[in-house]
Design an enzyme around this catalytic site. Structure first.
Site, PDB file in Angstrom:
ATOM      1  N   ARG A 108      12.867 -39.516  44.598  1.00  0.00           N
ATOM      2  CA  ARG A 108      12.499 -38.321  44.333  1.00  0.00           C
ATOM      3  C   ARG A 108      10.794 -37.920  44.828  1.00  0.00           C
ATOM      4  NH1 ARG A 108      16.914 -37.396  44.194  1.00  0.00           N
ATOM      5  NH2 ARG A 108      18.286 -36.588  42.896  1.00  0.00           N
ATOM      6  N   GLU A 121      10.170 -29.032  48.468  1.00  0.00           N
ATOM      7  CA  GLU A 121      11.295 -29.216  49.347  1.00  0.00           C
ATOM      8  C   GLU A 121      11.925 -27.847  49.753  1.00  0.00           C
ATOM      9  OE1 GLU A 121      14.133 -32.123  48.617  1.00  0.00           O
ATOM     10  OE2 GLU A 121      12.718 -33.830  48.814  1.00  0.00           O
ATOM     11  N   HIS A 149      15.192 -34.700  53.191  1.00  0.00           N
ATOM     12  CA  HIS A 149      15.830 -35.143  52.297  1.00  0.00           C
ATOM     13  C   HIS A 149      17.507 -35.219  52.893  1.00  0.00           C
ATOM     14  CE1 HIS A 149      16.490 -34.840  47.532  1.00  0.00           C
ATOM     15  NE2 HIS A 149      17.381 -35.800  48.157  1.00  0.00           N
ATOM     16  N   VAL A 150      17.743 -35.675  53.724  1.00  0.00           N
ATOM     17  CA  VAL A 150      19.226 -36.109  54.483  1.00  0.00           C
ATOM     18  C   VAL A 150      19.691 -37.220  54.265  1.00  0.00           C
ATOM     19  CG1 VAL A 150      18.793 -34.163  56.280  1.00  0.00           C
ATOM     20  CG2 VAL A 150      18.209 -36.549  56.645  1.00  0.00           C
TER      21      VAL A 150
END
Length: 314
Positions: free
Chosen positions: A227, A256, A275-276
């Protein structure tokens, strides 16, 4: 049982779910964008991360099966109807996230990010000496499914891997040693690579700050696939600028999406992806979620404890 599925499962994955559903169940396949309040209202099971605000209509809900390992946004009291269970998808993402983070770290170690930039510019440059993960001391924060997958990959490449988690307990596959969080300050100066898969909690937010980074070995690499709020980003920028941290690989940031003018983008020796790592880009992720869903449908029908059941404050 009325089951509402919001995920893009394949025919085989749908068959896995249908085989586990009680006889006579009604299964509706739709998307998060197209689902109606009427469908939500009659659903006893919802599969997928429906927006919390829309759960107010879910008067018959018995189980919300998330497609994510994280569940923070569903923890506020009253988000789910009384008596409903919340289950996350821990166990679905180990391969996908661990491979992504390991690749990012190796790219930094071998300057492949810089060579990719040169390629785009048609430039022929030599970026000098590189390093290796073989023989490196790797410290993994968070030794669950993803951390264990990462440890096995790094160990296969010759790394010495230690883990850190709340309670030491048994040592999962891939780890040579397991430590507790209170040992972390003494472990940081020994690590060549620090990788975090920690969830967001009051104990982890801001953990990677100036004091944390100062304790790291000079020239260490840092990676975060957990995170974004783990990291005080301004402190990480300073550690990269003065060379104390050799490189940082981040698949998560705060906020994000990361704004285009955020100074984190321009820190030296940083590699950011949006964040993939843990989405559905690797097909096995959806297969894993379908299997977790099927298991929980069987448990729910039998009145048995659910896999990945999240304790809720009512």
């Amino acid at each position: 049982m009325d089951i509402l599925v919001l995920l893009p499962f394949s025919d085989d994955e749908r068959a896995t779910i249908e085989a586990a559903a009680p006889d006579g169940s009604r299964i509706t396949y739709t998307t998060k964008a197209d689902v109606t309040d009427e469908q939500v209202a009659r659903a006893e099971v919802i599969v997928g991360n429906l927006a919390p605000a829309r759960l107010a209509a879910a008067g018959h809900l018995r189980l919300l099966q998330l497609n994510s390992a994280g569940f923070d946004q569903y923890m506020a009291p009253g988000t789910l109807p009384a008596g409903a269970h919340l289950a996350c998808a821990v166990g679905a993402y180990g391969q996908a996230v661990s491979e992504h983070l390991l690749t990012m770290i190796l790219m930094l170690m071998k300057h492949l990010d810089a060579y990719r930039d040169d390629f785009c510019e048609h430039a022929w440059r030599d970026h000098g000496s590189v390093t290796t993960i073989a023989g490196a001391r790797v410290l993994v924060l968070g030794a669950g499914d993803i951390g264990s997958h990462f440890a096995q990959l790094a160990r296969a490449l010759g790394a010495h891997v230690a883990g850190v988690r709340r309670h030491a307990g048994d040592i999962p596959d891939g780890f040579e040693r397991m430590h507790t969080m209170d040992e972390l300050p003494d472990l940081l100066p020994q690590a060549d690579v620090i990788v975090s898969f920690l969830p967001s909690s009051p104990d982890t937010r801001g953990l990677v700050n100036a004091a944390f980074l100062a304790r790291c070995k000079r020239g260490a690499y840092f990676a975060n696939g957990g995170r974004g709020d783990l990291v005080v980003q301004s402190d990480l920028i300073c550690a990269l600028e003065d060379g104390h941290i050799a490189g940082a690989a981040l698949d998560v940031t705060t906020p994000e999406p990361l704004p285009a003018d955020d100074p984190l983008w321009d820190a030296p020796n940083i590699f950011i992806t949006p964040h993939v790592a843990g989405q559905f880009h690797l097909p096995v992720v959806l297969t894993n979620i379908a299997r977790i869903t099927a298991e929980n449908l069987r448990h729910l029908a039998a009145g048995e404890p659910l896999r990945n059941d999240v304790p809720l404050s009512r």
